[in-house]
Structures are given as C-alpha cells and as structure tokens.
Scaffold this motif. Structure first.
Motif, PDB file in Angstrom:
ATOM      1  N   THR A  94       0.847  -1.290  -0.020  1.00 13.97           N
ATOM      2  CA  THR A  94       0.141   0.143   0.056  1.00 13.97           C
ATOM      3  C   THR A  94       0.868   1.295  -0.038  1.00 13.97           C
ATOM      4  OG1 THR A  94      -1.593  -1.215   1.136  1.00 13.97           O
ATOM      5  CG2 THR A  94      -1.981   1.173   1.322  1.00 13.97           C
ATOM      6  N   ASN A 174      -6.047 -11.177  -5.962  1.00 12.93           N
ATOM      7  CA  ASN A 174      -6.353 -11.569  -4.563  1.00 12.93           C
ATOM      8  C   ASN A 174      -7.662 -12.270  -4.118  1.00 12.93           C
ATOM      9  OD1 ASN A 174      -7.656  -9.046  -4.819  1.00 12.93           O
ATOM     10  ND2 ASN A 174      -7.678  -8.990  -2.284  1.00 12.93           N
ATOM     11  N   ASP A 199       1.874  -4.986  -9.433  1.00 11.78           N
ATOM     12  CA  ASP A 199       1.421  -5.239  -8.050  1.00 11.78           C
ATOM     13  C   ASP A 199       1.933  -6.722  -7.552  1.00 11.78           C
ATOM     14  OD1 ASP A 199       0.261  -5.947  -5.685  1.00 11.78           O
ATOM     15  OD2 ASP A 199      -1.602  -4.699  -5.800  1.00 11.78           O
ATOM     16  N   GLN A 202       0.424 -10.590  -4.395  1.00 12.79           N
ATOM     17  CA  GLN A 202       0.052 -11.784  -4.269  1.00 12.79           C
ATOM     18  C   GLN A 202       0.677 -12.896  -5.321  1.00 12.79           C
ATOM     19  OE1 GLN A 202      -2.220 -13.122  -2.304  1.00 12.79           O
ATOM     20  NE2 GLN A 202      -3.159 -11.009  -1.517  1.00 12.79           N
ATOM     21  N   SER A 222       4.456  -6.757  -0.217  1.00 15.73           N
ATOM     22  CA  SER A 222       4.584  -6.832   1.239  1.00 15.73           C
ATOM     23  C   SER A 222       5.336  -7.914   1.805  1.00 15.73           C
ATOM     24  CB  SER A 222       2.977  -6.890   1.848  1.00 15.73           C
ATOM     25  OG  SER A 222       2.458  -5.767   1.093  1.00 15.73           O
ATOM     26  N   HIS A 224       4.867  -8.913   4.987  1.00 17.97           N
ATOM     27  CA  HIS A 224       3.762  -9.813   5.942  1.00 17.97           C
ATOM     28  C   HIS A 224       3.307 -10.967   4.908  1.00 17.97           C
ATOM     29  CE1 HIS A 224      -0.069  -8.395   4.910  1.00 17.97           C
ATOM     30  NE2 HIS A 224       0.478  -7.218   4.610  1.00 17.97           N
ATOM     31  N   LYS A 225       3.118 -10.856   3.665  1.00 19.99           N
ATOM     32  CA  LYS A 225       2.448 -11.813   2.829  1.00 19.99           C
ATOM     33  C   LYS A 225       3.506 -12.827   2.386  1.00 19.99           C
ATOM     34  CE  LYS A 225      -1.085  -8.735   0.835  1.00 19.99           C
ATOM     35  NZ  LYS A 225      -2.289  -9.098   1.776  1.00 19.99           N
ATOM     36  N   ARG A 358     -11.177 -16.035   4.416  1.00 21.62           N
ATOM     37  CA  ARG A 358     -11.812 -14.755   4.535  1.00 21.62           C
ATOM     38  C   ARG A 358     -12.926 -14.758   3.561  1.00 21.62           C
ATOM     39  NH1 ARG A 358      -9.206  -9.010   2.667  1.00 21.62           N
ATOM     40  NH2 ARG A 358     -10.509  -7.877   4.130  1.00 21.62           N
ATOM     41  N   ARG A 378     -13.148 -16.997   0.692  1.00 23.41           N
ATOM     42  CA  ARG A 378     -11.780 -17.246  -0.091  1.00 23.41           C
ATOM     43  C   ARG A 378     -10.931 -17.952   0.732  1.00 23.41           C
ATOM     44  NH1 ARG A 378      -7.682 -12.358  -0.503  1.00 23.41           N
ATOM     45  NH2 ARG A 378      -7.455 -13.161   1.568  1.00 23.41           N
TER      46      ARG A 378
END
Ligand code: 7TS
Length: 404
Positions: A94, A174, A199, A202, A222, A224-225, A358, A378
């Motif tokens: 982000t 995603n 991006d 994912q 990111s 954390h992914k 999710r 998901r």
C-alpha cells in the motif's frame, strides 16, 4: 519436494487449537504465518544489536546498518533487480503504491492525462491513483475483464492514447487467483513508451519473480504476505525512473545537505526513505526470503498448485458451488459461493470448525460489482498447507450446506 511435516514445525502457530480443533489456516492471502527463524531474527536484533542505522560511528550502529543493507541486497537478489539502489523499503504494498502515485504524479501527470488500472485491482492499486487524478485533473481508465476472470487484452490495447501516463496492474488477483499475462501487458505499454507498475503482493509469495525478465518499471510487494514481519514492504523501480522522480516524504536520511535556503537530496535509494526505517523488520524480511529460497520457490509453486487444483476439484463436489476465476492459470487462491448461503454465514460457521478463511469483498469492490456479487468466501494457500486441510475445508463446507 520439501518435507511438509518438518516445514510445519517451523511455524509454532500451526499447532494451535481453535475451539478445541486443529487450526486450519487458509487466509494466507491476507497474511502468512511466520517461521521461527523470522521471529528469532527480530528478537535477536532487539536483544543484541539494536541501534539506529546510517547514523552512528559506534559498533552497534554499524552492525545494524550492515544487517539492514544486506537485507536490501537479499531483496535485490530475490526479485533479480539490477542494483540494490533500485530497492526502496516501505511499510508494504500500500505504501509502495502511494509513494509511486505521489512521486510519479508530481513529475509526470498533468490535467487531462490518463492512468490505466485493471478491473481486478485491490483498492490499494486504485485509490492512490484516483487521489492523484483528483489532484491533477487526470482520469482513470480501466482494463475490462471477461466473465471467466481474465483481462481483455484487445480492449487494453484500445485504451492507449498520447495522454496515457502509466499502467498499473496486479500480477495475481487476490480474489480470483487469475495470473495476469503481465509480460504481455508490459510489452504493449512499452511499445507506446508508457511505464508499468506491477502489484506483486499476491505473486511474490507463490512463484519466482524476475523484474528484469518481466521488464516492469516498478514492482511492489509486502513482507507480511511472504512469511516476513508486518510493517515492511518493497517498491522496486528502475534506476532511470527513480532518478527522475522527486522525493516522497521529507526528513532525515533522504537529504544530502540542508539549509534554510535550499536542501539537496540523497542518492538512491535513500532519497525515498525519510526517517528511521524499520531496520529490524527489513532484516527479518531478508530471513523470510532466505527461508522460502531455501525451500525453493519452484517447489513452493508446485506444492501450492497441487493444493489449488485439488481444492477446486473437491469443492465442485458440493451442490450449488460456484468457483470464481479462470481454470488456468490459477494461483493459490480459491474464491467461492454456495447458492443460497451468504459468504459471511459460511465464513462464520467454518470458523467454528477451526477453519480460517476470509469473506467479503476482499478490498476489491469494483471487481465485486463487475461479478454482480457482494462478496465471496476465499481460501488462500501457503507453503505449509496440506491436502488434509483441503479435505477439512471441503467437509466443513458440506457440513454448513447440510445445516441450511
Ligand atoms: N495488492 C494486492 C493484490 C493485495 O492482495 C493486497 C492485500 C494489497 C495490495 C495490499 O497489501 P498491504 O500489505 O499493503 O495491505 N490483500 C489482502 C487480502 O487479499 N486480504 O487481506 C489483505
């Protein structure tokens, strides 16, 4: 293939019980769990190394700086950037996209210009561009999508004109798991002299990425992914582009000299990194990248593809099942709805069985509108998930269906 049993032991949280049942963690698209080596790297750095980077002559500061800069090199190698100066540390995808939208917008976007995004973008690859459009009087153009969840490339080509400034597209959806033909998308833009942001939030956790091979101009992901800590991410940019952009935030680290009359900016990548970076997180991110590299991104891809195929096949046993996204190529995300059952009800009831999925719009409201739905359930897979966990999901879904 790696030993999944041993791998699972690296992740203490996976042996947790939820409502007295074994945790089945299938929300990796939102965030991944952390292996011991990542958490231990953070603890060790805080206990034994901690000092601010790039500032001190003293031993600890040098050591912290070395760890931080070696991490930049690890990231560079992981995505095969040409130089570590092209790796900017941010708070996550982000912030990477907000940084680019601001800096690129300041330098290159004027009234009447156009920015291209796709139908299946996460809000974080829409809203920063929309905010830029508002500031500059520019316009957002959208690559449309076919019903099967693939982008319409003919229509994409038709979007270009002399006002097109940048194309922003996700490598993997995603929600749908669609793997976009980003190389082709980049090639089309380059033929018209337009740069491209990919991006990679994912994609990086699931298969090897080579930014030079893709030839993208910018690439965001990111930590954390990809089994790293929260609060750290990356913006890759080709040096020739980054050199042309003004800085993002002002402050320490990003300057060369400051006077009240005039400030000169630091060289790449520091020009874009104002303030104390999260140097503990960058170090831990490097340990996470070492971890997945040791397992092998190709092996991770193979394992997760097997799970994804198996999940899609088995979920189809359920009556009224609708699975979103294309059959091929389909990454480790399976979004579905069962006729007559609200996604939130499905998610809540699966949770009672210890299964974490999710539900909702997944920060992709325009995509939901295109599909004519409000949300999906998901399941998203990580390197440590098993076929038994897919079975648990399918049995769980069947149980919920019986209740309705
Ligand atoms: N881009 C894509 C494609 C994403 O899936 C996400 C997060 C982001 C950007 C933003 O990443 P962040 O780390 O800066 O938040 N996606 C999701 C998701 O699918 N569920 O929770 C977060």
């Amino acid at each position: 293939m790696y030993d999944i049993k041993m791998v699972r032991e690296d992740f203490p949280i996976l042996s947790r019980k939820i409502y007295n049942r074994p945790l089945v963690y299938l929300d990796n698209g939102a965030t991944t769990q952390k292996p011991r080596c990542v958490v231990e790297a953070m603890v060790d750095e805080y206990y034994n190394v901690n000092a601010n980077v790039h500032r001190g002559v003293h031993f600890l500061s040098q050591q912290a700086t070395d760890l931080h800069e070696q991490s930049r090199e690890t990231v560079r190698a992981f995505i095969n950037a040409q130089s570590a100066a092209e790796i900017l540390f941010t708070r996550g995808t982000t912030e990477s996209i907000n940084l680019l939208a601001f800096c690129f917008g300041e330098a290159f976007v004027r009234t009447g210009d156009e920015i291209v995004v796709s139908t299946m973008e996460h809000h974080s690859n829409i809203v920063p561009w929309q905010m830029l459009c508002e500031r500059k009087g520019a316009r957002l153009r959208v690559i449309p999508m076919a019903d099967d969840g693939t982008l319409l490339l003919e229509d994409y080509r038709a979007l270009f004109n002399e006002r097109t400034k940048i194309v922003c597209c996700t490598q993997v959806s995603n929600v749908l798991g669609t793997v976009n033909p980003v190389k082709e998308i980049i090639g089309e833009a380059h033929r018209r002299g337009v740069p491209v942001l990919i991006d990679g939030a994912q994609s990086t956790p699931h298969f090897p990425v080579d930014v030079q091979e893709l030839d993208c101009d910018f690439f965001a992901f990111s930590g954390h992914k990809i089994y790293g800590p929260t609060g750290v991410g990356v913006l890759y940019g080709k040096e020739e582009w980054l050199e042309k952009l003004p800085p993002y935030q002002g402050g320490g680290e990003m300057i060369k000299n400051v006077s009240f009359e005039r400030t000169t900016y630091n060289e790449l990548p520091y020009k874009f990194e104002a303030g104390t970076p999260d140097y503990v997180a960058t170090h831990a991110l490097a340990r996470a990248l070492d971890y997945v590299s040791a397992l092998g991104m190709e092996q991770i891809y193979g394992h997760e593809q097997e799970l994804t195929r198996y999940a899609m096949e088995r979920l189809r046993e359920v009556e009224g099942m609708r699975i979103f996204g294309p059959e091929e190529p389909h990454d480790a995300v399976v979004s579905f709805l069962v006729e007559g059952i609200h996604h939130l009800d499905m998610g809540t009831l699966l949770d009672r069985l210890g299964i974490a999925v999710r539900t909702g719009h997944h920060c992709a409201e325009p995509l939901m509108r295109r599909l004519g739905i409000e949300g999906t359930v998901r399941a998203s897979f990580g390197l440590y998930n098993t076929k038994e966990e897919v079975d648990a999901l399918v049995e769980g879904v069947k149980r919920v269906v019986k209740m309705f």
